[in-house]
Design a protein around this motif. Structure first.
Motif, mmCIF file in Angstrom:
data_model
loop_
_atom_site.group_PDB
_atom_site.id
_atom_site.type_symbol
_atom_site.label_atom_id
_atom_site.label_comp_id
_atom_site.label_asym_id
_atom_site.label_seq_id
_atom_site.Cartn_x
_atom_site.Cartn_y
_atom_site.Cartn_z
ATOM 1 N N ALA A 1 -31.467 45.060 137.829
ATOM 2 C CA ALA A 1 -31.802 45.687 139.115
ATOM 3 C C ALA A 1 -32.735 44.820 139.940
ATOM 4 O O ALA A 1 -32.693 44.849 141.172
ATOM 5 N N LEU A 2 -33.577 44.045 139.262
ATOM 6 C CA LEU A 2 -34.543 43.199 139.966
ATOM 7 C C LEU A 2 -34.075 41.750 140.089
ATOM 8 O O LEU A 2 -34.853 40.881 140.470
ATOM 9 N N GLY B 1 -35.271 40.404 129.809
ATOM 10 C CA GLY B 1 -35.519 41.834 129.951
ATOM 11 C C GLY B 1 -35.162 42.609 128.693
ATOM 12 O O GLY B 1 -35.888 43.504 128.269
ATOM 13 N N VAL B 2 -34.042 42.232 128.077
ATOM 14 C CA VAL B 2 -33.618 42.887 126.839
ATOM 15 C C VAL B 2 -34.627 42.628 125.722
ATOM 16 O O VAL B 2 -35.018 43.543 124.988
ATOM 17 N N ALA C 1 -33.067 49.594 128.555
ATOM 18 C CA ALA C 1 -33.873 49.773 129.764
ATOM 19 C C ALA C 1 -34.350 48.437 130.319
ATOM 20 O O ALA C 1 -34.352 48.227 131.531
ATOM 21 N N GLY C 2 -34.733 47.529 129.437
ATOM 22 C CA GLY C 2 -35.168 46.209 129.887
ATOM 23 C C GLY C 2 -34.046 45.426 130.553
ATOM 24 O O GLY C 2 -34.252 44.765 131.570
ATOM 25 N N GLY C 3 -32.847 45.526 129.988
ATOM 26 C CA GLY C 3 -31.702 44.842 130.584
ATOM 27 C C GLY C 3 -31.327 45.401 131.940
ATOM 28 O O GLY C 3 -31.060 44.663 132.892
ATOM 29 N N VAL C 4 -31.333 46.728 132.046
ATOM 30 C CA VAL C 4 -31.009 47.376 133.325
ATOM 31 C C VAL C 4 -32.067 47.037 134.371
ATOM 32 O O VAL C 4 -31.744 46.754 135.532
ATOM 33 N N LEU D 1 -38.710 49.448 138.947
ATOM 34 C CA LEU D 1 -39.279 49.118 137.648
ATOM 35 C C LEU D 1 -40.122 50.276 137.120
ATOM 36 O O LEU D 1 -40.004 50.667 135.960
ATOM 37 N N THR D 2 -40.944 50.858 137.959
ATOM 38 C CA THR D 2 -41.781 51.986 137.553
ATOM 39 C C THR D 2 -40.927 53.175 137.126
ATOM 40 O O THR D 2 -41.196 53.810 136.105
#
Length: 67
Positions: free
Chosen positions: A41-42, A49-50, A34-37, A7-8
């Protein structure tokens, strides 16, 4: 701990790239991606996230984070 590292890394990369785009719409698109990815990932909710990423990207210029 590994999720926090990912995330960081994504957030730092997004802030760096967000300075390269000219409009709020472009920053919102980059933030959404970036939010979707990051959510994927998490193993989080990708739609959330999007939405959060798009809002953050659109508002980062107003907050003085991506000038």
């Amino acid at each position: 701990m590994r999720g926090t590292y990912k995330l960081t890394l994504v957030l730092v990369a997004t802030l760096g790239l967000s300075a390269c785009v000219a409009s709020d719409l472009e920053r919102a698109g980059l933030g959404a991606a970036a939010g979707g990815v990051t959510a994927a990932a998490l193993n989080g909710n990708i739609a959330t996230g999007v939405l959060i990423g798009a809002a953050g990207g659109a508002l980062c210029d107003d907050a003085g984070l991506c000038n």
